[in-house]
Scaffold this motif. Structure first.
Motif, PDB file in Angstrom:
ATOM      1  N   ALA A  25      39.448  43.642  35.103  1.00  8.96           N
ATOM      2  CA  ALA A  25      38.774  44.928  35.323  1.00  8.96           C
ATOM      3  C   ALA A  25      38.049  44.924  36.667  1.00  8.96           C
ATOM      4  O   ALA A  25      38.087  45.920  37.411  1.00  8.96           O
ATOM      5  CB  ALA A  25      37.783  45.181  34.186  1.00  8.96           C
ATOM      6  N   ILE A  26      37.406  43.806  36.985  1.00 11.90           N
ATOM      7  CA  ILE A  26      36.723  43.704  38.285  1.00 11.90           C
ATOM      8  C   ILE A  26      37.740  43.710  39.414  1.00 11.90           C
ATOM      9  O   ILE A  26      37.544  44.345  40.459  1.00 11.90           O
ATOM     10  CB  ILE A  26      35.857  42.426  38.331  1.00 11.90           C
ATOM     11  N   GLN A  27      38.871  43.031  39.196  1.00 11.35           N
ATOM     12  CA  GLN A  27      39.921  42.956  40.222  1.00 11.35           C
ATOM     13  C   GLN A  27      40.464  44.343  40.550  1.00 11.35           C
ATOM     14  O   GLN A  27      40.750  44.655  41.712  1.00 11.35           O
ATOM     15  CB  GLN A  27      41.050  42.047  39.744  1.00 11.35           C
ATOM     16  N   LYS A  28      40.603  45.198  39.533  1.00 12.34           N
ATOM     17  CA  LYS A  28      41.092  46.565  39.765  1.00 12.34           C
ATOM     18  C   LYS A  28      40.144  47.340  40.668  1.00 12.34           C
ATOM     19  O   LYS A  28      40.571  48.087  41.551  1.00 12.34           O
ATOM     20  CB  LYS A  28      41.265  47.290  38.436  1.00 12.34           C
ATOM     21  N   LYS A  29      38.840  47.166  40.455  1.00  9.54           N
ATOM     22  CA  LYS A  29      37.845  47.851  41.299  1.00  9.54           C
ATOM     23  C   LYS A  29      37.936  47.348  42.745  1.00  9.54           C
ATOM     24  O   LYS A  29      37.866  48.126  43.697  1.00  9.54           O
ATOM     25  CB  LYS A  29      36.434  47.604  40.752  1.00  9.54           C
ATOM     26  N   ILE A  30      38.094  46.025  42.863  1.00 10.56           N
ATOM     27  CA  ILE A  30      38.202  45.435  44.208  1.00 10.56           C
ATOM     28  C   ILE A  30      39.464  45.935  44.906  1.00 10.56           C
ATOM     29  O   ILE A  30      39.435  46.305  46.086  1.00 10.56           O
ATOM     30  CB  ILE A  30      38.199  43.897  44.116  1.00 10.56           C
ATOM     31  N   ASP A  31      40.598  45.945  44.176  1.00 14.65           N
ATOM     32  CA  ASP A  31      41.861  46.407  44.752  1.00 14.65           C
ATOM     33  C   ASP A  31      41.762  47.850  45.226  1.00 14.65           C
ATOM     34  O   ASP A  31      42.304  48.199  46.290  1.00 14.65           O
ATOM     35  CB  ASP A  31      42.990  46.267  43.723  1.00 14.65           C
ATOM     36  N   ALA A  32      41.060  48.679  44.443  1.00 10.77           N
ATOM     37  CA  ALA A  32      40.895  50.093  44.818  1.00 10.77           C
ATOM     38  C   ALA A  32      40.096  50.228  46.109  1.00 10.77           C
ATOM     39  O   ALA A  32      40.395  51.082  46.962  1.00 10.77           O
ATOM     40  CB  ALA A  32      40.220  50.860  43.682  1.00 10.77           C
ATOM     41  N   LEU A  33      39.078  49.370  46.276  1.00  9.15           N
ATOM     42  CA  LEU A  33      38.261  49.410  47.489  1.00  9.15           C
ATOM     43  C   LEU A  33      39.020  48.878  48.709  1.00  9.15           C
ATOM     44  O   LEU A  33      38.680  49.213  49.844  1.00  9.15           O
ATOM     45  CB  LEU A  33      36.986  48.589  47.284  1.00  9.15           C
ATOM     46  N   ASN A  83      33.079  49.083  52.790  1.00  4.81           N
ATOM     47  CA  ASN A  83      33.210  48.617  51.405  1.00  4.81           C
ATOM     48  C   ASN A  83      32.896  47.135  51.232  1.00  4.81           C
ATOM     49  O   ASN A  83      32.923  46.635  50.102  1.00  4.81           O
ATOM     50  CB  ASN A  83      34.636  48.876  50.906  1.00  4.81           C
ATOM     51  N   GLU A  86      30.105  46.026  48.690  1.00  5.38           N
ATOM     52  CA  GLU A  86      30.476  46.253  47.291  1.00  5.38           C
ATOM     53  C   GLU A  86      31.567  45.263  46.845  1.00  5.38           C
ATOM     54  O   GLU A  86      31.520  44.740  45.726  1.00  5.38           O
ATOM     55  CB  GLU A  86      30.965  47.689  47.094  1.00  5.38           C
ATOM     56  N   LEU A  90      31.238  42.485  43.836  1.00  5.94           N
ATOM     57  CA  LEU A  90      32.181  42.386  42.721  1.00  5.94           C
ATOM     58  C   LEU A  90      32.817  40.996  42.645  1.00  5.94           C
ATOM     59  O   LEU A  90      33.011  40.448  41.548  1.00  5.94           O
ATOM     60  CB  LEU A  90      33.270  43.451  42.868  1.00  5.94           C
TER      61      LEU A  90
END
Length: 549
Positions: A25-33, A83, A86, A90
């Motif tokens: 879940a954290i990786q998805k946020k990082i990938d989006a950024l 980014n 952030e 993360l």
């Protein structure tokens, strides 16, 4: 958990699931950024490199695309910078979670499961052995014919081998499972940090990979000789104080060993290139004698009374610096001429280096002995060694010459086209020739490089010994240089060897000779020690080669 504390694949996956979900879940946020920032920066960097190497573009088109990509990359860098805080937060959050949960909730349990699985495999193997033995003994009871008994023993031996193979396979499965559980954590960190690991993480992975790939047989084949030599030196260090009432490895003794090893290092580095080509050089000792005579005559203390072909050469009227340079020049010139001759016959007529260099050995010794009538030429000017290889606060700077030679030859072997060709020709000359490599040129250059190094070595030895040049000087140095290379792992099978191994080999033999001399061991017995070490080194090298084949 399954019986005997062994996890099934489904149970192991279930243990890891919370970790995958949380970090995922954290990786998805990082990938989006990273989509509009880091990912685009990497894309445009790669695209610029591709455009630069693409011959389909004109220079003007190339420039336009590169300018456009750089503009877009600057925009992406701005997003990346925006980014960054952030993303770092993360990443830190995910790493903290892994630190707190990965080992305790997953890895330790998998490790415990693997230990149980290993114990189960050992138990199964022992039971299988007992069963096969019982069956074998039962079968033997009904046999009386010798051939039948022999056949039964053969079958039993094969069954034991199959059981051992099954056991080894079970252990490898356990080993793989534990290793995969270890590296999975670093797979997650790799995704989080895009391949950037800390020093500690790199060391941990290296150690795990070493343990995973460790093979006891290969380890002892590769390092067995060094282990024995280390034990020998430990024994010498214990025996020497008891027998001679003096410590062996004092700072003074270590510096003396390094000082004695320095000229020998040049010789070993030279012949190492020839051994890399499956060759050798038996003329090293005689070249050393020729160099000592040459250097002593040029740098002689006072008028030279020694005769060469019936003529006395006197250079005492020349400046010391000029004589030093002249001595180096002629030492290198003469040694290179003779090694080039051997190299030419070896490369042009496919003559074995044993023959070409043995001929050189005889010719050189004959010429120098005849020219000088075997007379020693005395000492050189005592001010010259202090000028070229002075001792600074007790430190012999001749060691720095050896270090420089090691660095230069390492660079040639590892960072130049000639070095790569040297390994290629040594490994497979036919394949190298097909690849467009000049086997003749590489072989001749290897001999020339060896001659240059021999010349430097004899020049330095002359200054270390403050002269004493004679045709007989250097006898046996060829064997010492070759032995150092062999002990250092330069293989006579060709194409295998490292400079670090050559250095270690020279230091081992010099230190051994020095230590045995301090202990008062007869010189003739020292040859016995050296012979045993050489024989052991070559045997281990042959075993590695046979296993590889």
């Amino acid at each position: 958990m399954a019986t005997n504390g062994i996890l099934t694949a489904e149970e192991e996956e279930k243990l890891r699931q919370p970790i995958d979900e949380h970090v995922g879940a954290i990786q998805k946020k990082i990938d989006a950024l990273r989509v509009d920032g880091t990912d685009k920066v990497r894309y445009y960097k790669n695209h610029i490199e591709l455009v630069k190497s693409d011959k389909n573009y004109t220079k003007e088109e190339q420039q336009q695309v590169i300018v456009r990509d750089k503009t877009e990359m600057e925009k992406a860098k701005a997003v990346e910078a925006k980014n960054k805080a952030e993303v770092d937060r993360l990443v830190a959050e995910a790493e903290t979670y892994l630190k707190e949960n990965y080992d305790s909730q997953y890895y330790q349990k998998v490790t415990a499961s693997c230990e149980s699985e290993k114990a189960e495999a050992e138990k199964k193997y022992a039971a299988n052995q007992a069963k096969l033995k019982a069956e074998h003994e039962k079968n033997l009871q009904g046999l009386s014919d010798k051939q039948e008994i022999k056949d039964e023993n053969y079958v039993y031996k094969n069954r034991l081998f199959d059981a051992k193979m099954t056991y080894d396979k079970d252990l490898q499965v356990v080993k793989d499972r534990k290793h995969e559980a270890f590296v999975y954590k670093y797979h997650l960190i790799d995704n989080l940090r895009m391949g950037k690991f800390t020093f500690g993480e790199n060391r941990a992975q290296s150690w795990e990979n070493y343990k995973y790939t460790f093979n006891r047989r290969q380890f002892f084949l590769k390092n067995g000789l060094y282990i024995v030599i280390v034990l020998i030196f430990i024994a010498l260090a214990i025996i020497t104080p008891a027998v001679k009432h003096t410590q062996l490895f004092t700072l003074t003794n270590i510096l003396n060993i390094l000082q004695q090893a320095s000229p020998r290092m040049f010789l070993a580095l030279g012949v190492a290139g020839l051994i890399l080509l499956t060759g050798t050089d038996l003329s090293i000792g005689r070249i050393m004698g020729m160099g000592m005579v040459t250097a002593t005559i040029i740098m002689h203390q006072g008028p030279n009374t020694g005769m060469v072909f019936g003529k006395a050469f006197d250079f005492s009227g020349q400046a010391a610096g000029a004589r030093v340079i002249a001595a180096l020049f002629f030492c290198v010139l003469f040694s290179t001429i003779f090694t080039s001759i051997a190299g030419f016959f070896t490369a042009r007529f496919k003559m074995h280096p044993f023959i070409s260099t043995m001929s050189n050995m005889l010719i050189i010794f004959g010429i120098v002995t005849y020219a000088t009538k075997g007379v020693s030429f005395g000492a050189i000017e005592p001010t010259i060694p202090a000028m070229v290889i002075p001792k600074i606060n007790g430190f012999p700077t001749i060691i720095l010459w050896a270090i420089a030679a090691i660095a230069i030859v390492w660079f040639i072997w590892n960072k130049t086209t000639f070095g790569k060709n040297l390994y290629a020709v040594g490994g497979n000359p036919e394949a190298a020739a097909v690849s467009g490599i000049s086997v003749f040129g590489v072989t001749l250059c290897a001999f020339i490089m060896a001659g240059i190094l021999y010349g430097f070595g004899s020049w330095l030895e002359c200054m270390r010994m403050v002269g004493s040049g004679s045709a007989a000087y250097g006898q046996g140095w060829d064997m010492d240089a070759i032995a150092a290379c062999v002990v250092g792992g330069v293989s006579f099978t060709g194409g295998i060897g490292k400079i670090s191994g050559v250095v270690v080999g020279v230091l081992i033999f010099t230190a051994l000779t020095y230590s045995l001399t301090i202990l008062g061991i007869d010189t003739n017995l020292q040859f016995v020690f050296e012979g045993i070490i050489i024989l052991t080194a070559v045997t281990l090298d042959c075993l590695k080669y046979v296993q590889k084949k």
